[in-house]
Design a protein around this motif. Structure first.
Motif, mmCIF file in Angstrom:
data_model
loop_
_atom_site.group_PDB
_atom_site.id
_atom_site.type_symbol
_atom_site.label_atom_id
_atom_site.label_comp_id
_atom_site.label_asym_id
_atom_site.label_seq_id
_atom_site.Cartn_x
_atom_site.Cartn_y
_atom_site.Cartn_z
ATOM 1 N N GLN A 135 -4.856 -10.322 2.552
ATOM 2 C CA GLN A 135 -3.154 -10.500 2.743
ATOM 3 C C GLN A 135 -3.047 -12.041 1.865
ATOM 4 O OE1 GLN A 135 -1.330 -9.292 6.441
ATOM 5 N NE2 GLN A 135 -3.647 -9.190 7.112
ATOM 6 N N ASP A 182 -6.934 1.752 2.866
ATOM 7 C CA ASP A 182 -6.489 2.972 3.131
ATOM 8 C C ASP A 182 -4.988 2.943 2.493
ATOM 9 O OD1 ASP A 182 -6.475 5.584 4.426
ATOM 10 O OD2 ASP A 182 -7.179 4.671 6.166
ATOM 11 N N ASN A 222 -9.730 -9.893 5.957
ATOM 12 C CA ASN A 222 -9.926 -9.481 7.364
ATOM 13 C C ASN A 222 -10.716 -10.267 8.136
ATOM 14 O OD1 ASN A 222 -7.507 -7.863 6.827
ATOM 15 N ND2 ASN A 222 -8.724 -6.036 6.636
ATOM 16 N N GLY A 273 0.830 -1.130 -0.068
ATOM 17 C CA GLY A 273 -0.051 -0.130 -0.181
ATOM 18 C C GLY A 273 0.946 1.313 0.061
ATOM 19 N N HIS A 314 -4.133 -5.019 -0.977
ATOM 20 C CA HIS A 314 -3.473 -4.429 0.183
ATOM 21 C C HIS A 314 -4.511 -4.963 1.409
ATOM 22 C CE1 HIS A 314 -1.545 -1.476 2.606
ATOM 23 N NE2 HIS A 314 -2.377 -0.641 2.609
ATOM 24 N N ARG A 315 -3.901 -4.823 2.421
ATOM 25 C CA ARG A 315 -4.521 -5.403 3.893
ATOM 26 C C ARG A 315 -5.753 -4.386 4.154
ATOM 27 N NH1 ARG A 315 -3.470 -3.226 8.981
ATOM 28 N NH2 ARG A 315 -2.074 -1.608 8.804
ATOM 29 N N ARG A 316 -5.819 -3.174 3.687
ATOM 30 C CA ARG A 316 -6.615 -2.210 4.227
ATOM 31 C C ARG A 316 -6.961 -1.376 3.049
ATOM 32 N NH1 ARG A 316 -3.721 2.463 7.090
ATOM 33 N NH2 ARG A 316 -1.825 2.150 6.109
#
Ligand SMILES: Cc1cc2nc3c(=O)[nH]c(=O)nc-3n(C[C@H](O)[C@H](O)[C@H](O)COP(=O)(O)OP(=O)(O)OC[C@H]3O[C@@H](n4cnc5c(N)ncnc54)[C@H](O)[C@@H]3O)c2cc1C
Ligand code: FES
Lengths: 121, 342
Positions: B214, B188, B233, B162, B184-186
Protein backbone atom coordinates in the motif's frame (compact mmCIF):
# COMPACT_ATOMS: atom_id res chain seq x y z
CA UNK A 1 -41.09 4.84 42.71
CA UNK A 2 -39.71 2.14 44.92
CA UNK A 3 -37.34 -0.39 43.52
CA UNK A 4 -38.01 -3.99 44.41
CA UNK A 5 -34.89 -6.04 44.26
CA UNK A 6 -35.38 -9.65 43.29
CA UNK A 7 -34.18 -12.19 45.83
CA UNK A 8 -31.98 -13.80 43.22
CA UNK A 9 -30.58 -12.39 40.02
CA UNK A 10 -33.03 -12.29 37.15
CA UNK A 11 -31.71 -11.27 33.79
CA UNK A 12 -34.27 -9.20 31.98
CA UNK A 13 -32.05 -7.04 29.83
CA UNK A 14 -29.93 -8.72 27.19
CA UNK A 15 -26.31 -9.22 28.09
CA UNK A 16 -24.26 -6.06 27.77
CA UNK A 17 -20.64 -6.27 26.67
CA UNK A 18 -18.21 -3.42 27.15
CA UNK A 19 -16.53 -2.20 23.96
CA UNK A 20 -13.73 0.34 23.89
CA UNK A 21 -12.95 2.46 20.85
CA UNK A 22 -9.59 4.22 20.72
CA UNK A 23 -9.26 6.95 18.10
CA UNK A 24 -6.07 7.62 16.14
CA UNK A 25 -5.07 10.33 18.60
CA UNK A 26 -5.26 7.82 21.43
CA UNK A 27 -8.47 8.97 23.09
CA UNK A 28 -10.50 6.07 24.36
CA UNK A 29 -14.29 5.80 24.72
CA UNK A 30 -16.22 2.84 26.12
CA UNK A 31 -19.83 1.84 25.58
CA UNK A 32 -22.14 -0.94 26.75
CA UNK A 33 -23.24 -3.00 23.79
CA UNK A 34 -26.13 -5.42 23.53
CA UNK A 35 -25.47 -8.96 22.42
CA UNK A 36 -26.31 -9.40 18.76
CA UNK A 37 -25.72 -5.76 17.84
CA UNK A 38 -22.65 -4.89 15.80
CA UNK A 39 -19.53 -3.00 16.84
CA UNK A 40 -20.39 -0.41 14.15
CA UNK A 41 -23.98 0.12 15.41
CA UNK A 42 -22.78 0.81 18.93
CA UNK A 43 -20.29 3.38 17.65
CA UNK A 44 -22.96 5.22 15.66
CA UNK A 45 -25.53 5.02 18.47
CA UNK A 46 -23.06 6.52 20.91
CA UNK A 47 -21.61 9.12 18.57
CA UNK A 48 -18.13 7.58 18.58
CA UNK A 49 -16.01 9.52 16.08
CA UNK A 50 -13.90 7.76 13.46
CA UNK A 51 -16.58 5.41 12.14
CA UNK A 52 -18.81 6.62 9.32
CA UNK A 53 -20.79 3.58 8.18
CA UNK A 54 -22.13 5.18 5.00
CA UNK A 55 -23.91 2.00 3.91
CA UNK A 56 -25.54 1.34 7.24
CA UNK A 57 -23.89 -2.00 7.82
CA UNK A 58 -24.38 -3.77 4.52
CA UNK A 59 -20.68 -4.49 4.02
CA UNK A 60 -20.84 -2.21 1.02
CA UNK A 61 -18.75 0.87 1.85
CA UNK A 62 -15.73 0.09 4.08
CA UNK A 63 -16.21 3.28 6.07
CA UNK A 64 -16.53 1.36 9.34
CA UNK A 65 -12.94 0.08 9.22
CA UNK A 66 -11.29 -0.64 12.60
CA UNK A 67 -8.13 -2.30 13.87
CA UNK A 68 -8.70 -5.08 16.37
CA UNK A 69 -6.49 -4.90 19.46
CA UNK A 70 -3.90 -7.67 19.25
CA UNK A 71 -5.18 -9.31 22.45
CA UNK A 72 -8.60 -9.73 20.85
CA UNK A 73 -7.72 -10.82 17.34
CA UNK A 74 -8.15 -14.49 17.92
CA UNK A 75 -11.53 -14.16 19.66
CA UNK A 76 -12.88 -11.78 17.01
CA UNK A 77 -11.56 -13.85 14.14
CA UNK A 78 -10.81 -12.79 10.58
CA UNK A 79 -12.97 -11.30 7.84
CA UNK A 80 -15.19 -13.32 5.52
CA UNK A 81 -14.23 -13.32 1.82
CA UNK A 82 -16.92 -10.71 1.10
CA UNK A 83 -15.58 -8.48 3.89
CA UNK A 84 -11.99 -9.05 2.69
CA UNK A 85 -13.05 -7.78 -0.76
CA UNK A 86 -14.67 -4.73 0.75
CA UNK A 87 -11.55 -4.03 2.84
CA UNK A 88 -9.80 -3.27 -0.45
CA UNK A 89 -11.70 0.01 -0.33
CA UNK A 90 -10.27 0.86 3.08
CA UNK A 91 -7.03 2.69 3.65
CA UNK A 92 -3.96 1.55 5.56
CA UNK A 93 -5.45 -1.91 5.83
CA UNK A 94 -3.46 -4.09 8.24
CA UNK A 95 -3.55 -7.76 9.24
CA UNK A 96 -5.81 -6.82 12.17
CA UNK A 97 -8.23 -4.79 10.05
CA UNK A 98 -11.94 -5.57 10.19
CA UNK A 99 -15.15 -3.86 9.13
CA UNK A 100 -16.93 -3.15 12.38
CA UNK A 101 -20.40 -3.68 10.89
CA UNK A 102 -19.46 -7.32 10.40
CA UNK A 103 -18.53 -7.95 14.05
CA UNK A 104 -21.45 -9.09 16.19
CA UNK A 105 -21.25 -8.54 19.93
CA UNK A 106 -21.30 -11.73 22.01
CA UNK A 107 -20.52 -12.64 25.66
CA UNK A 108 -17.09 -13.60 24.44
CA UNK A 109 -16.31 -10.08 23.28
CA UNK A 110 -16.98 -8.35 26.63
CA UNK A 111 -14.03 -5.97 27.01
CA UNK A 112 -13.19 -5.77 23.29
CA UNK A 113 -10.81 -3.00 22.26
CA UNK A 114 -10.76 -1.61 18.71
CA UNK A 115 -8.86 1.31 17.20
CA UNK A 116 -10.27 3.61 14.55
CA UNK A 117 -8.10 4.74 11.62
CA UNK A 118 -7.14 8.33 10.93
CA UNK A 119 -9.61 8.53 8.05
CA UNK A 120 -12.38 6.37 6.64
CA UNK A 121 -12.83 7.87 3.18
CA UNK B 1 -20.55 27.96 -23.90
CA UNK B 2 -22.60 25.31 -25.69
CA UNK B 3 -26.26 25.86 -26.54
CA UNK B 4 -28.71 25.05 -23.79
CA UNK B 5 -30.61 21.75 -23.84
CA UNK B 6 -34.25 22.63 -23.18
CA UNK B 7 -36.58 20.40 -21.19
CA UNK B 8 -39.68 20.65 -19.02
CA UNK B 9 -38.01 19.09 -16.00
CA UNK B 10 -34.38 18.48 -15.18
CA UNK B 11 -33.71 15.75 -12.65
CA UNK B 12 -30.39 15.83 -10.83
CA UNK B 13 -29.52 12.26 -9.86
CA UNK B 14 -30.57 9.02 -11.55
CA UNK B 15 -31.02 6.98 -8.37
CA UNK B 16 -34.29 5.09 -7.80
CA UNK B 17 -36.16 8.24 -6.78
CA UNK B 18 -34.98 10.26 -9.77
CA UNK B 19 -35.92 7.38 -12.06
CA UNK B 20 -39.42 6.94 -10.68
CA UNK B 21 -40.00 10.70 -10.85
CA UNK B 22 -39.77 10.34 -14.65
CA UNK B 23 -42.83 8.09 -14.48
CA UNK B 24 -44.95 10.41 -12.36
CA UNK B 25 -43.94 13.43 -14.47
CA UNK B 26 -44.54 11.50 -17.67
CA UNK B 27 -48.10 10.62 -16.74
CA UNK B 28 -48.71 14.35 -16.50
CA UNK B 29 -47.08 15.04 -19.90
CA UNK B 30 -43.81 16.45 -18.60
CA UNK B 31 -40.58 15.41 -20.30
CA UNK B 32 -37.46 14.92 -18.27
CA UNK B 33 -33.69 14.84 -18.67
CA UNK B 34 -31.57 13.25 -15.95
CA UNK B 35 -27.98 14.01 -15.02
CA UNK B 36 -25.78 11.75 -12.93
CA UNK B 37 -22.12 11.75 -12.09
CA UNK B 38 -22.06 7.95 -12.33
CA UNK B 39 -21.79 6.18 -15.68
CA UNK B 40 -25.02 4.29 -15.06
CA UNK B 41 -28.50 4.67 -13.56
CA UNK B 42 -29.56 3.37 -10.13
CA UNK B 43 -27.67 5.56 -7.65
CA UNK B 44 -26.88 3.72 -4.41
CA UNK B 45 -28.77 0.62 -5.59
CA UNK B 46 -26.44 0.28 -8.57
CA UNK B 47 -23.22 1.51 -7.04
CA UNK B 48 -23.32 0.22 -3.48
CA UNK B 49 -25.46 -2.90 -3.49
CA UNK B 50 -26.37 -4.19 -6.97
CA UNK B 51 -26.50 -7.80 -5.81
CA UNK B 52 -27.99 -7.33 -2.36
CA UNK B 53 -31.69 -7.96 -1.73
CA UNK B 54 -34.23 -5.25 -0.87
CA UNK B 55 -37.33 -6.52 0.95
CA UNK B 56 -39.43 -3.41 1.41
CA UNK B 57 -40.43 -2.26 -2.05
CA UNK B 58 -44.25 -2.48 -2.01
CA UNK B 59 -45.47 -5.37 -4.14
CA UNK B 60 -42.00 -6.84 -4.64
CA UNK B 61 -41.22 -9.32 -1.85
CA UNK B 62 -37.57 -9.35 -2.90
CA UNK B 63 -35.61 -7.48 -5.51
CA UNK B 64 -31.89 -6.75 -5.82
CA UNK B 65 -30.50 -3.25 -6.24
CA UNK B 66 -29.74 -4.08 -9.83
CA UNK B 67 -33.15 -5.71 -10.38
CA UNK B 68 -34.97 -2.65 -9.07
CA UNK B 69 -32.94 -0.36 -11.32
CA UNK B 70 -33.73 -2.48 -14.39
CA UNK B 71 -37.43 -2.65 -13.51
CA UNK B 72 -37.62 1.13 -13.07
CA UNK B 73 -35.90 1.71 -16.41
CA UNK B 74 -38.45 -0.57 -18.06
CA UNK B 75 -41.30 1.23 -16.32
CA UNK B 76 -40.21 4.71 -17.43
CA UNK B 77 -39.26 3.74 -20.98
CA UNK B 78 -42.56 4.97 -22.50
CA UNK B 79 -41.69 8.51 -21.40
CA UNK B 80 -38.36 8.62 -23.23
CA UNK B 81 -36.16 10.10 -20.52
CA UNK B 82 -32.80 11.42 -21.72
CA UNK B 83 -29.78 10.50 -19.60
CA UNK B 84 -26.57 12.46 -19.25
CA UNK B 85 -23.98 10.40 -17.40
CA UNK B 86 -20.59 11.26 -15.96
CA UNK B 87 -21.59 14.85 -15.50
CA UNK B 88 -21.83 16.65 -12.21
CA UNK B 89 -24.28 19.49 -11.87
CA UNK B 90 -22.33 22.47 -10.68
CA UNK B 91 -24.65 25.46 -10.72
CA UNK B 92 -28.36 26.28 -10.81
CA UNK B 93 -29.35 29.79 -11.75
CA UNK B 94 -32.83 31.27 -11.85
CA UNK B 95 -33.32 32.99 -15.20
CA UNK B 96 -37.11 33.17 -15.52
CA UNK B 97 -40.35 32.70 -13.66
CA UNK B 98 -39.72 29.88 -13.21
CA UNK B 99 -36.94 28.95 -15.57
CA UNK B 100 -33.61 27.59 -14.46
CA UNK B 101 -30.25 27.42 -16.16
CA UNK B 102 -28.22 24.46 -14.98
CA UNK B 103 -24.59 23.81 -15.84
CA UNK B 104 -22.42 20.75 -15.38
CA UNK B 105 -18.71 20.30 -14.82
CA UNK B 106 -18.48 19.21 -18.47
CA UNK B 107 -19.90 22.60 -19.51
CA UNK B 108 -23.24 21.25 -20.64
CA UNK B 109 -26.03 23.78 -20.17
CA UNK B 110 -29.68 22.97 -19.57
CA UNK B 111 -32.77 25.13 -19.36
CA UNK B 112 -35.72 23.73 -17.47
CA UNK B 113 -38.95 25.08 -16.04
CA UNK B 114 -38.62 22.78 -13.07
CA UNK B 115 -35.57 21.30 -11.35
CA UNK B 116 -35.91 18.16 -9.27
CA UNK B 117 -32.97 17.41 -7.01
CA UNK B 118 -32.80 13.66 -6.40
CA UNK B 119 -29.18 13.73 -5.37
CA UNK B 120 -29.45 11.09 -2.64
CA UNK B 121 -26.49 11.12 -0.29
CA UNK B 122 -24.72 13.50 -2.65
CA UNK B 123 -22.56 12.90 -5.65
CA UNK B 124 -20.49 9.78 -5.84
CA UNK B 125 -16.86 10.80 -5.83
CA UNK B 126 -13.69 8.73 -5.86
CA UNK B 127 -12.19 7.96 -2.49
CA UNK B 128 -9.00 9.87 -1.91
CA UNK B 129 -6.32 7.75 -0.28
CA UNK B 130 -5.06 9.33 2.97
CA UNK B 131 -1.57 9.88 1.58
CA UNK B 132 -0.01 13.04 2.98
CA UNK B 133 0.13 15.81 0.39
CA UNK B 134 -1.71 13.87 -2.34
CA UNK B 135 -3.96 16.89 -3.07
CA UNK B 136 -1.00 18.75 -4.61
CA UNK B 137 -0.65 16.06 -7.29
CA UNK B 138 -4.33 15.64 -8.14
CA UNK B 139 -5.37 16.46 -11.71
CA UNK B 140 -1.68 16.84 -12.62
CA UNK B 141 -0.18 13.40 -12.04
CA UNK B 142 -2.65 11.66 -9.72
CA UNK B 143 -5.94 10.83 -11.47
CA UNK B 144 -9.05 9.15 -10.07
CA UNK B 145 -10.63 8.64 -13.47
CA UNK B 146 -9.43 8.28 -17.03
CA UNK B 147 -11.04 10.63 -19.50
CA UNK B 148 -8.38 10.52 -22.21
CA UNK B 149 -6.07 7.51 -22.40
CA UNK B 150 -3.67 9.46 -24.54
CA UNK B 151 -2.34 11.60 -21.71
CA UNK B 152 -0.70 8.43 -20.34
CA UNK B 153 1.11 7.54 -23.56
CA UNK B 154 4.74 6.71 -23.00
CA UNK B 155 4.48 7.31 -19.25
CA UNK B 156 5.38 5.10 -16.30
CA UNK B 157 2.04 4.34 -14.65
CA UNK B 158 1.16 3.09 -11.22
CA UNK B 159 -2.39 1.78 -10.82
CA UNK B 160 -3.55 1.03 -7.27
CA UNK B 161 -6.53 -1.16 -6.37
CA UNK B 162 -7.93 -4.65 -6.85
CA UNK B 163 -11.40 -4.14 -8.26
CA UNK B 164 -12.83 -3.91 -11.75
CA UNK B 165 -11.80 -0.29 -12.34
CA UNK B 166 -8.18 -1.01 -11.41
CA UNK B 167 -8.04 -4.17 -13.52
CA UNK B 168 -9.90 -2.74 -16.52
CA UNK B 169 -7.60 0.27 -16.69
CA UNK B 170 -4.56 -1.92 -16.21
CA UNK B 171 -5.57 -3.94 -19.26
CA UNK B 172 -6.52 -0.88 -21.31
CA UNK B 173 -3.48 1.19 -20.47
CA UNK B 174 -0.85 -1.56 -20.64
CA UNK B 175 -0.27 -1.02 -24.40
CA UNK B 176 -0.27 2.77 -23.98
CA UNK B 177 2.08 3.20 -21.01
CA UNK B 178 5.83 2.78 -21.30
CA UNK B 179 5.79 0.87 -18.03
CA UNK B 180 2.88 -0.14 -15.86
CA UNK B 181 2.72 -1.42 -12.29
CA UNK B 182 -0.45 -2.68 -10.69
CA UNK B 183 -0.31 -2.33 -6.91
CA UNK B 184 -2.73 -4.09 -4.61
CA UNK B 185 -2.67 -4.80 -0.89
CA UNK B 186 -3.04 -8.56 -1.35
CA UNK B 187 -2.51 -11.13 -4.05
CA UNK B 188 -6.23 -11.72 -4.41
CA UNK B 189 -8.48 -9.65 -6.65
CA UNK B 190 -12.19 -9.10 -6.43
CA UNK B 191 -12.35 -7.95 -10.06
CA UNK B 192 -13.97 -10.20 -12.69
CA UNK B 193 -11.96 -13.47 -12.95
CA UNK B 194 -11.54 -12.96 -16.69
CA UNK B 195 -9.76 -9.61 -16.19
CA UNK B 196 -7.65 -11.10 -13.41
CA UNK B 197 -6.50 -13.89 -15.72
CA UNK B 198 -5.68 -11.43 -18.49
CA UNK B 199 -3.72 -9.29 -16.04
CA UNK B 200 -1.78 -12.33 -14.79
CA UNK B 201 -0.92 -13.29 -18.36
CA UNK B 202 0.50 -9.81 -18.94
CA UNK B 203 2.57 -10.13 -15.77
CA UNK B 204 3.83 -13.57 -16.81
CA UNK B 205 4.79 -12.19 -20.22
CA UNK B 206 6.78 -9.43 -18.55
CA UNK B 207 4.55 -6.70 -20.04
CA UNK B 208 3.44 -5.25 -16.70
CA UNK B 209 4.52 -5.51 -13.05
CA UNK B 210 2.43 -6.61 -10.13
CA UNK B 211 3.34 -5.33 -6.67
CA UNK B 212 1.74 -6.15 -3.33
CA UNK B 213 1.52 -3.40 -0.72
CA UNK B 214 0.00 0.00 0.00
CA UNK B 215 1.23 3.48 -0.87
CA UNK B 216 2.27 5.47 2.20
CA UNK B 217 3.80 8.58 0.65
CA UNK B 218 4.68 10.24 -2.64
CA UNK B 219 7.90 11.77 -3.94
CA UNK B 220 7.81 14.55 -6.47
CA UNK B 221 7.61 18.29 -6.92
CA UNK B 222 5.16 20.87 -8.23
CA UNK B 223 2.37 18.41 -8.82
CA UNK B 224 4.55 15.93 -10.68
CA UNK B 225 5.12 12.61 -8.90
CA UNK B 226 8.40 10.81 -9.39
CA UNK B 227 7.86 7.80 -7.14
CA UNK B 228 5.48 6.19 -4.68
CA UNK B 229 6.73 4.80 -1.40
CA UNK B 230 5.03 1.49 -0.75
CA UNK B 231 4.74 -0.53 2.45
CA UNK B 232 4.56 -4.30 2.21
CA UNK B 233 2.32 -6.23 4.57
CA UNK B 234 5.37 -7.26 6.63
CA UNK B 235 6.15 -3.58 7.18
CA UNK B 236 9.15 -3.36 4.84
CA UNK B 237 9.22 -0.43 2.45
CA UNK B 238 10.17 0.00 -1.20
CA UNK B 239 9.65 2.60 -3.86
CA UNK B 240 8.09 2.53 -7.34
CA UNK B 241 9.25 5.13 -9.85
CA UNK B 242 6.34 6.55 -11.86
CA UNK B 243 5.07 9.57 -13.78
CA UNK B 244 1.38 9.13 -13.00
CA UNK B 245 -0.72 7.34 -10.39
CA UNK B 246 -4.28 6.11 -10.77
CA UNK B 247 -5.82 5.13 -7.39
CA UNK B 248 -9.08 3.15 -7.61
CA UNK B 249 -10.50 2.72 -4.11
CA UNK B 250 -14.17 2.95 -4.92
CA UNK B 251 -16.56 5.82 -4.46
CA UNK B 252 -17.91 7.70 -1.52
CA UNK B 253 -20.87 10.06 -1.39
CA UNK B 254 -20.04 13.72 -0.84
CA UNK B 255 -22.69 16.43 -0.73
CA UNK B 256 -20.73 18.36 -3.35
CA UNK B 257 -22.14 21.43 -5.12
CA UNK B 258 -25.69 20.94 -3.70
CA UNK B 259 -24.61 23.13 -0.78
CA UNK B 260 -24.04 26.12 -3.09
CA UNK B 261 -27.44 26.31 -4.74
CA UNK B 262 -29.02 28.79 -2.36
CA UNK B 263 -31.39 26.25 -0.85
CA UNK B 264 -32.29 26.03 2.82
CA UNK B 265 -30.31 23.16 4.25
CA UNK B 266 -30.49 21.28 7.50
CA UNK B 267 -27.09 19.71 7.90
CA UNK B 268 -26.39 18.02 4.59
CA UNK B 269 -30.06 17.78 3.62
CA UNK B 270 -32.45 20.08 1.76
CA UNK B 271 -35.48 21.26 3.66
CA UNK B 272 -38.79 20.81 1.84
CA UNK B 273 -42.47 21.23 2.62
CA UNK B 274 -44.48 18.03 2.55
CA UNK B 275 -47.39 18.91 0.26
CA UNK B 276 -45.19 18.93 -2.85
CA UNK B 277 -41.59 18.52 -1.68
CA UNK B 278 -40.68 21.93 -2.98
CA UNK B 279 -37.63 23.71 -1.57
CA UNK B 280 -37.50 27.34 -0.47
CA UNK B 281 -37.01 28.26 -4.16
CA UNK B 282 -40.31 27.89 -6.08
CA UNK B 283 -39.80 25.50 -8.99
CA UNK B 284 -36.94 23.60 -7.36
CA UNK B 285 -37.99 20.36 -5.69
CA UNK B 286 -36.00 17.83 -3.67
CA UNK B 287 -37.00 14.16 -3.37
CA UNK B 288 -35.44 10.99 -1.98
CA UNK B 289 -32.54 10.74 0.42
CA UNK B 290 -31.39 14.33 -0.13
CA UNK B 291 -34.43 16.00 1.46
CA UNK B 292 -35.61 16.35 5.02
CA UNK B 293 -38.90 17.15 6.72
CA UNK B 294 -40.52 16.12 10.00
CA UNK B 295 -40.83 12.34 9.96
CA UNK B 296 -38.56 11.78 6.95
CA UNK B 297 -37.40 8.20 6.39
CA UNK B 298 -34.59 7.48 3.96
CA UNK B 299 -36.46 4.72 2.19
CA UNK B 300 -36.94 4.18 -1.50
CA UNK B 301 -40.71 3.88 -1.09
CA UNK B 302 -40.86 7.30 0.58
CA UNK B 303 -38.94 8.80 -2.33
CA UNK B 304 -41.47 7.31 -4.74
CA UNK B 305 -44.33 8.95 -2.86
CA UNK B 306 -42.47 12.25 -2.84
CA UNK B 307 -42.06 12.02 -6.62
CA UNK B 308 -45.80 11.56 -7.14
CA UNK B 309 -46.71 14.64 -5.11
CA UNK B 310 -43.88 16.67 -6.63
CA UNK B 311 -45.23 16.01 -10.15
CA UNK B 312 -48.63 17.50 -9.25
CA UNK B 313 -47.07 20.81 -8.29
CA UNK B 314 -44.50 20.74 -11.10
CA UNK B 315 -47.40 20.53 -13.55
CA UNK B 316 -48.51 24.01 -12.48
CA UNK B 317 -45.16 25.46 -13.52
CA UNK B 318 -44.87 23.57 -16.78
CA UNK B 319 -48.54 24.01 -17.81
CA UNK B 320 -49.78 27.05 -15.89
CA UNK B 321 -53.03 27.16 -17.89
CA UNK B 322 -53.98 23.48 -17.75
CA UNK B 323 -56.10 21.98 -15.04
CA UNK B 324 -55.15 18.58 -13.66
CA UNK B 325 -57.73 15.89 -13.20
CA UNK B 326 -56.86 12.93 -11.05
CA UNK B 327 -56.80 9.62 -12.94
CA UNK B 328 -55.90 5.97 -12.41
CA UNK B 329 -53.58 4.07 -14.75
CA UNK B 330 -55.98 1.14 -14.47
CA UNK B 331 -58.96 2.92 -15.96
CA UNK B 332 -57.81 6.03 -17.78
CA UNK B 333 -57.41 5.49 -21.51
CA UNK B 334 -55.51 8.75 -21.80
CA UNK B 335 -52.92 7.57 -19.26
CA UNK B 336 -52.77 4.19 -20.96
CA UNK B 337 -52.05 5.88 -24.29
CA UNK B 338 -49.10 7.64 -22.73
CA UNK B 339 -47.88 4.30 -21.41
CA UNK B 340 -48.27 2.76 -24.83
CA UNK B 341 -50.61 0.03 -23.59
CA UNK B 342 -53.86 1.22 -25.08
C1 LIG C 1 -26.36 -1.07 1.47
C2 LIG C 1 -27.67 -0.32 1.40
C3 LIG C 1 -28.85 -1.01 1.56
C4 LIG C 1 -30.08 -0.34 1.47
N1 LIG C 1 -31.24 -1.05 1.61
C5 LIG C 1 -32.43 -0.42 1.46
C6 LIG C 1 -33.67 -1.14 1.58
O1 LIG C 1 -33.68 -2.35 1.84
N2 LIG C 1 -34.84 -0.46 1.40
C7 LIG C 1 -34.87 0.90 1.13
O2 LIG C 1 -35.95 1.45 0.96
N3 LIG C 1 -33.72 1.59 1.04
C8 LIG C 1 -32.51 0.98 1.20
N4 LIG C 1 -31.35 1.70 1.13
C9 LIG C 1 -31.44 3.16 0.91
C10 LIG C 1 -31.72 3.46 -0.55
O3 LIG C 1 -30.72 2.90 -1.39
C11 LIG C 1 -31.79 4.95 -0.73
O4 LIG C 1 -32.87 5.44 0.04
C12 LIG C 1 -32.02 5.32 -2.18
O5 LIG C 1 -30.94 4.89 -3.00
C13 LIG C 1 -32.21 6.80 -2.32
O6 LIG C 1 -32.47 7.06 -3.66
P1 LIG C 1 -32.21 8.48 -4.29
O7 LIG C 1 -32.68 8.37 -5.69
O8 LIG C 1 -32.79 9.51 -3.40
O9 LIG C 1 -30.63 8.72 -4.20
P2 LIG C 1 -29.35 7.86 -4.60
O10 LIG C 1 -29.65 6.44 -4.81
O11 LIG C 1 -28.33 8.23 -3.59
O12 LIG C 1 -28.92 8.48 -6.01
C14 LIG C 1 -28.54 9.82 -6.10
C15 LIG C 1 -27.73 10.02 -7.36
O13 LIG C 1 -27.53 11.40 -7.58
C16 LIG C 1 -26.25 11.62 -8.08
N5 LIG C 1 -25.84 12.99 -7.80
C17 LIG C 1 -25.79 13.61 -6.60
N6 LIG C 1 -25.39 14.89 -6.73
C18 LIG C 1 -25.18 15.08 -8.06
C19 LIG C 1 -24.75 16.19 -8.84
N7 LIG C 1 -24.44 17.37 -8.29
N8 LIG C 1 -24.63 16.02 -10.18
C20 LIG C 1 -24.92 14.82 -10.77
N9 LIG C 1 -25.34 13.75 -10.08
C21 LIG C 1 -25.47 13.88 -8.74
C22 LIG C 1 -25.40 10.59 -7.37
O14 LIG C 1 -24.22 10.33 -8.09
C23 LIG C 1 -26.35 9.39 -7.30
O15 LIG C 1 -26.17 8.49 -8.36
C24 LIG C 1 -30.11 1.06 1.24
C25 LIG C 1 -28.91 1.75 1.08
C26 LIG C 1 -27.69 1.08 1.17
C27 LIG C 1 -26.43 1.85 0.98
S1 FES D 1 -20.97 0.13 7.40
FE1 FES D 1 -20.51 -0.02 5.30
S2 FES D 1 -19.15 -1.67 5.25
FE2 FES D 1 -19.59 -1.50 7.33
Amino acid sequence: MSVVRPAFPVSRTPFMAKITYIDFEGQSRSVDAENGSTVMENAIKNGIPGIEAECGGACACATCHVYIDEAWREKVGGPSPMEEDMLDFGFDVRPNSRLSCQIKVTDELDGLVVRTPERQA
Amino acid sequence: MSEAIKTDVLIIGAGPCGLFAVFELGLLDMKAHLIDILDKPGGQCAELYPEKPIYDIPGLPMVTGDGLTKALLEQIKPFGPVFHYQEMVQTIEKVGDPLFRVTTDQNKVFEAKVVVIAAGGGSFQPKRPPIPGIEAYEEKSVHYAVRKMDIFRGKRLLIAGGGDSALDWTLNLAPVASELTLLHRRDDFRAAPDSVNKMKALVAAGKINLAIGQVTSLDGAEGQVSAAVVKRNDGSVFSIACDAILPFFGLTMKLGPVADWGLTLKGDLIEVETASFETNVPGIFAIGDINTYPGKLKLILCGFHEGALMAQKAHRYVYPDKKLTFQYTTSSTSLQKKLGVS
